[in-house]
Design an enzyme around this catalytic site. Structure first.
Site, PDB file in Angstrom:
ATOM      1  N   ALA A  54      45.564  42.644  41.083  1.00 32.39           N
ATOM      2  CA  ALA A  54      46.836  42.679  40.368  1.00 32.39           C
ATOM      3  C   ALA A  54      47.970  43.091  41.298  1.00 32.39           C
ATOM      4  O   ALA A  54      47.759  43.754  42.315  1.00 32.39           O
ATOM      5  CB  ALA A  54      46.743  43.648  39.194  1.00 32.39           C
ATOM      6  N   GLY A  70      41.342  41.779  40.019  1.00 34.96           N
ATOM      7  CA  GLY A  70      41.639  40.546  39.315  1.00 34.96           C
ATOM      8  C   GLY A  70      41.345  39.316  40.146  1.00 34.96           C
ATOM      9  O   GLY A  70      41.024  38.247  39.599  1.00 34.96           O
ATOM     10  N   GLU A  89      37.781  38.635  39.528  1.00 32.16           N
ATOM     11  CA  GLU A  89      37.614  38.089  38.175  1.00 32.16           C
ATOM     12  C   GLU A  89      38.030  36.617  38.139  1.00 32.16           C
ATOM     13  O   GLU A  89      37.386  35.791  37.473  1.00 32.16           O
ATOM     14  CB  GLU A  89      38.428  38.911  37.179  1.00 32.16           C
ATOM     15  CG  GLU A  89      37.798  40.286  36.930  1.00 32.16           C
ATOM     16  CD  GLU A  89      38.596  41.149  35.985  1.00 32.16           C
ATOM     17  OE1 GLU A  89      38.031  41.608  34.979  1.00 32.16           O
ATOM     18  OE2 GLU A  89      39.788  41.376  36.258  1.00 32.16           O
ATOM     19  N   GLU A 139      39.230  49.128  40.290  1.00 40.70           N
ATOM     20  CA  GLU A 139      39.948  49.622  39.112  1.00 40.70           C
ATOM     21  C   GLU A 139      39.536  51.038  38.728  1.00 40.70           C
ATOM     22  O   GLU A 139      40.351  51.815  38.225  1.00 40.70           O
ATOM     23  CB  GLU A 139      39.703  48.686  37.912  1.00 40.70           C
ATOM     24  CG  GLU A 139      40.478  47.393  37.968  1.00 40.70           C
ATOM     25  CD  GLU A 139      39.778  46.309  38.768  1.00 40.70           C
ATOM     26  OE1 GLU A 139      40.205  45.157  38.688  1.00 40.70           O
ATOM     27  OE2 GLU A 139      38.799  46.623  39.474  1.00 40.70           O
TER      28      GLU A 139
END
Length: 694
Positions: A62, A103, A106, A126
């Site tokens: 992110a 992210g 992901e 995270e």
């Protein structure tokens, strides 16, 4: 320049992520990826789509600049982008190199196939922000690499090499060399062989009995596991991946992500993540501020501190001269440095050739004239103002006018030291923390005359030697030790009034401090604090310091170095053992001074010590000694063992609510009569305005 570009190689479309420096998944990059993905879908000549990077990293996750802002949720958000990957009618291949984290991982797991270089580094960091992967990571990773491996990767937040994941469902092919060409070749093989569109979400995990003890996973990583809800939430989400459908697991993951983001732990950890970045922003200093290149450094004092400081510069391949008037001190310093490097080889931290290179930059001397041409001198002599002033007078005579002159003092007035030289603008404080070659914190102390160039140079140099610099103004003790004085003072008063040292240490360690104050006193040396207190008795006779500590010192109980201090230490051991003799000393002191002991709860102990940090920290902020509250938090998180899950003393005050902090301080003032406990004015001003410190 677009955040991503599009190229066609026969039947293959290649989407190249190009959003420096880390391809963070901000809104601009998400829009670009989604648009180019659709372009590939709409072109009938395209049979497969590769997503890769034009940078040295695939995607670091992110965009931290969007944290807490509407842009983070704007469409296409990450979950939408992942869905578009998964429902693509054409195979999507993630070609991964460099770093693939958060992210970014992901997103890669949403592709139908993944190729990666063997040295690619994968991680879900995270958890270090008190969160869990929130876009399907907890559901897909167990399907990709197995349940236990997935849990470990997610709860430690560390990087794992692609080579370690080669035989899992995460990586379909390891590709080294000619990365683009081989990735295209892999994509063509999928088309030619009519391979199916694999989706990790469709894989079934066996309904195993999830009976592994939680502590098995948490113990290696979390000393205070109870204060970290994210790892437990990760494990619960992995249980869902085993026992529930993918859709339900995804829903629960999202609910947990939102719940975690609203915890004090996550707020504290996010604060601890951003605060060091804020430290680098200094009014009046920018990237264009001139800096001096430091190629050589002289260190005055061959003691423990001077030796530790020298190792930092040797590790950075900077020519280093250690100066001391005592040959025995120089010999001892060399012995310590050689032992450090020998241990580094044994622990595989450095190679023999690296050590030879470092030691080749080292010289020792007893002549100040040998410092004539160095770029920087750091004085690390005994903590005595007159001694330091005499050293700087000599340096003023022998060094170049361009030489930066730094003192490692932890408490003394740097303005007085700077007044001893003809160019006070060249004088700065560089306060290293012990052990200097290990501790990352560096207080950069700006005297009244210190130039912008010297400050900019100090911050640049700190990065070069692996330190985290925090700017401080001049005051007694600067940021860290000025606050520590009152923290330690309250701990000693607690002992005088009824607590025992090990009770105080236990309460604060259970609250989260890395080490209780009395263990710290013994580690540093009780004689060190005693010398400071003697000066304080003269300078600040109105302040109560807790003189039972003097009785400990008068008996030669200086701590670990004498095998006895507030605790007893077996020879060769650093494990503190509560000592009945210390209890006798304390009881005798109370009786002699007519002190009736009272009982203190763990909450009482924590409140006195931690609120002392908060109140003095607020005064430091009020006086402009620290630029911002978060700088104070960085000092305590990095140099003093303050628990990260509380974010630092000033962040902790914000979490409590400044109005509540003021009420507690007033109660402590009424109970003790000590004017120290009167709330700092800035606390009252901010509380009245509804503001927080950070």
């Amino acid at each position: 320049m677009s955040a991503a570009n599009y190229q066609q190689y026969d039947q293959i479309a290649v989407i190249g992520l190009n959003h420096p420096p880390l391809n963070s998944l901000g809104h601009e990059l998400r829009i670009a990826i989604d648009a180019l993905l659709q372009k590939g879908q709409d072109d009938p000549s395209i049979k497969a789509i590769i997503v890769m990077s034009q940078l040295d990293v695939f995607c670091a996750g992110a965009d931290i600049r969007e944290f807490g802002l509407p842009a983070a949720a704007m469409e296409p958000n990450l979950r939408t982008l992942i869905e578009h990957f998964e429902v693509s009618k054409k195979p999507v291949i993630a070609a991964i190199q460099g770093i693939c984290a958060g992210g970014g991982l992901e997103l890669a797991m949403a592709a139908h196939y993944r190729v990666a270089q063997s040295n690619t580094e994968f991680a879900f960091p995270e958890v270090k922000l008190g969160l869990l992967p929130g876009a399907g990571g907890t559901q897909k990773l167990p399907r990709a690499i197995g349940v236990e491996s997935a849990i470990k990767l997610m709860i430690n937040g560390n990087f794992v090499k692609g080579s370690e994941l080669a035989n899992t469902n995460l990586i379909d092919c390891i590709v080294d060399g000619n990365f683009l060409a081989k990735s295209i070749e892999f994509a063509k093989s999928i088309i030619i062989e009519h391979k199916p569109l694999k989706r990790l979400r469709d894989m079934q995990l066996a309904h195993i009995d999830f009976s592994i003890e939680l502590a098995y996973f948490l113990k290696p990583y979390y000393k205070n596991a109870a204060h970290y809800p994210a790892p437990i939430a990760i494990i619960d989400s992995v249980k869902d991946a085993i026992t529930e459908s993918y859709e339900i697991g995804l829903q629960h993951e999202r609910e947990r992500f939102i719940e975690l983001s609203n915890t004090s732990t996550s707020r504290a950890l996010r604060h601890a993540f951003f605060a060091p970045r804020a430290c680098q922003k200094i009014p009046g200093i920018s990237a264009t501020t001139p800096k001096k290149k430091i190629n050589s450094v002289g260190i005055i004092g061959a003691g423990t501190m001077g030796t530790g400081i020298a190792i930092n510069f040797l590790n950075a391949n900077i020519k280093t001269i250690i100066l001391d008037q005592l040959p025995t001190a120089l010999d001892a310093s060399l012995e310590k440095i050689n032992k450090y490097y020998q241990d580094s080889v044994k622990k595989l931290r450095l190679t023999t050739s690296q050590i030879e290179n470092s030691l080749g930059n080292l010289k020792t001397s007893s002549r100040y004239e040998d410092l004539r041409d160095v770029d920087l001198v750091i004085e690390a002599a005994y903590e005595d103002l007159e001694l330091k002033k005499s050293i700087f007078k000599i340096l003023d005579q022998v060094t170049s006018k361009d030489t930066i002159l730094a003192t490692n003092t932890s408490t003394l007035d740097i303005n007085e030291i700077a007044a001893c030289v003809s160019q006070p603008e060249q004088v700065v404080g560089l306060h290293f923390f012990s052990p200097a070659n290990i501790m990352k914190l560096l207080e950069v102390v700006r005297a009244n005359s210190t130039s912008d160039t010297v400050i900019a140079t100090a911050f640049s140099l700190a990065k070069q030697i692996g330190k985290l610099p925090v700017l401080s103004g001049v005051c007694d003790g600067f940021i860290g030790n000025r606050m520590l004085e009152h923290y330690g003072r309250m701990a000693r008063i607690l002992v005088e009034e009824g607590a025992l040292p090990w009770d105080v240490d236990k309460a604060l360690e259970e609250w989260g401090m890395g080490m209780g104050p009395f263990r710290v006193f013994d580690l540093v040396g009780n004689d060190v604090a005693w010398a400071v207190r003697k000066r304080r008795y003269i300078e600040k006779p109105h302040i109560r310091y807790g003189k039972v500590a003097d009785e400990i010192c008068l008996l030669g109980r200086f701590g670990q170095k004498t095998n006895k201090g507030w605790y007893h230490y077996e020879i060769g051991s650093r494990d503190p053992v509560p000592d009945p003799e210390v209890e006798k000393i304390i009881i005798a002191y109370r009786k002699e001074h007519g002190i009736s002991p009272r009982d203190f709860t763990a909450e009482d102990i924590v409140k006195r010590c931690i609120f002392a940090l908060i109140n003095e920290g607020a005064r430091i902020l009020e006086e402009g000694i620290a630029l911002r509250a978060s700088d104070i938090d960085v000092v305590y998180l990095t140099g003093y063992g303050f628990p990260r899950f509380r974010g630092g003393p000033m962040k902790y005050a914000d979490e409590l609510g400044l109005g509540n902090v003021i009420d507690e301080l007033n109660t402590l003032y009424q109970e003790s009569g000590d004017p120290f406990w009167r709330p700092a004015k800035i606390l009252e001003e901010y509380a009245a305005a509804g503001k927080s410190l950070n």
